[in-house]
Design an enzyme around this catalytic site. Structure first.
Site, short mmCIF file in Angstrom:
data_model
loop_
_atom_site.label_atom_id
_atom_site.label_comp_id
_atom_site.label_asym_id
_atom_site.label_seq_id
_atom_site.Cartn_x
_atom_site.Cartn_y
_atom_site.Cartn_z
N SER A 113 2.39 -7.38 20.61
CA SER A 113 3.73 -7.98 20.65
C SER A 113 4.56 -7.43 19.50
CB SER A 113 3.61 -9.51 20.52
OG SER A 113 4.87 -10.10 20.30
N TYR B 115 1.11 -17.65 16.35
CA TYR B 115 1.22 -16.61 17.37
C TYR B 115 1.34 -15.24 16.70
CZ TYR B 115 3.03 -14.00 21.41
OH TYR B 115 3.21 -13.07 22.42
#
Length: 268
Positions: A159, A172
């Site tokens: 990501s 995250y």
């Protein structure tokens, strides 16, 4: 210029064949919807036989039917990517039926948004286990067969949060930062067996995982101003990148994180 000379770029012969995945078996975790299903469609179009994964058998059946409508060969395997016993049984079943897994895409992931000082411990553990630990567990189970055959490709879905932090999603970001380094470690340890491991790192795409942000007008405006290409990504824009990393077109690429992010990681 000498007679007969040309300034045209030399043609690379057989270029389409480099992207051909015919005869390859691909397992994609977390692929009953979202980016996982988009990548499954792309790998199918390139010729791969794809196995979808998720925990919800009804959603898996729906995703499978959607791909089969296009004439693709698709299987399903329902298991929890955080449970090593379930993973082991599922991989054994796939190998018994298909004989091999050539491509593994570790895509399963979750998000939980809460200010860090209020973040519940159980939620923190779920994020880390689903986004990071699962790639280790599934990767370790699948790589055994790849080591025996001395070939294989693993793609870990990282990501922009592998590089950047945002408020309320520190766990995250930690999971995706860890996945970036796990990718590099896998590439180092398993490269000697002919196995390539790379990360594919999406920027901000309109997916189920980002639904809260997509509907937030203030955030969308900020994102469009912050991203050099000035917009959200479309899930289909990951298709070519996924096929590239899965195919012989990237035969000398390993330990690399490919950011498909509209340029957001390249600027302040």
């Amino acid at each position: 210029m000498m007679d007969g000379a040309s300034n045209a770029a030399p043609r690379i012969r057989g270029l389409p064949a480099l992207f051909d995945l015919s005869g390859r078996v691909a397992l994609i975790t977390g692929s009953s919807g979202g980016l996982g299903l988009t990548m499954a469609h792309a790998l199918c179009e390139a010729g791969a036989s794809v196995i979808l994964n998720g925990r919800d058998e009804a959603r898996l059946a729906g995703a499978r039917a959607e791909l089969e409508e296009h004439g693709f060969t698709v299987g399903t395997s329902a298991f929890d990517v955080t449970k090593s016993a379930e993973i082991g049984r599922a991989v054994a079943d796939i190998l018994a039926e298909r004989g091999r897994i050539d491509i593994l895409v570790n895509n399963a992931g979750i998000q939980h948004r809460t200010p860090l000082h209020e973040f519940p411990e159980d939620a923190f553990r779920r994020v880390i286990e689903t986004n990071l630990t699962s790639a280790f567990l599934v990767g370790q189970a699948v790589v055994q067969g790849m080591i025996e055959r001395r070939e294989g490709t693993i793609i870990n879905i990282c990501s922009v949060q592998s590089e950047l932090a945002r408020p309320s999603i520190a766990p995250y970001a930690a999971s995706k930062g860890g996945l970036k380094m796990l990718t590099k470690g896998m590439a180092l340890d398993w490269g000697r067996y002919g196995i390539r491991v790379n990360g594919l790192a999406p920027g901000y795409f309109k997916t189920e995982l980002n639904s809260a942000l997509v509907s937030d007008e203030k955030f969308s405006t900020w994102l469009e101003q912050r991203t050099p290409l000035g917009r959200w990504g479309d899930t289909g824009e990951l298709a070519a990148a996924a096929v590239f990393l899965a195919s012989a077109a990237s035969s000398f690429v390993t330990g690399h994180i490919l950011y498909v992010d509209g340029g957001i990681t390249s600027c302040l």
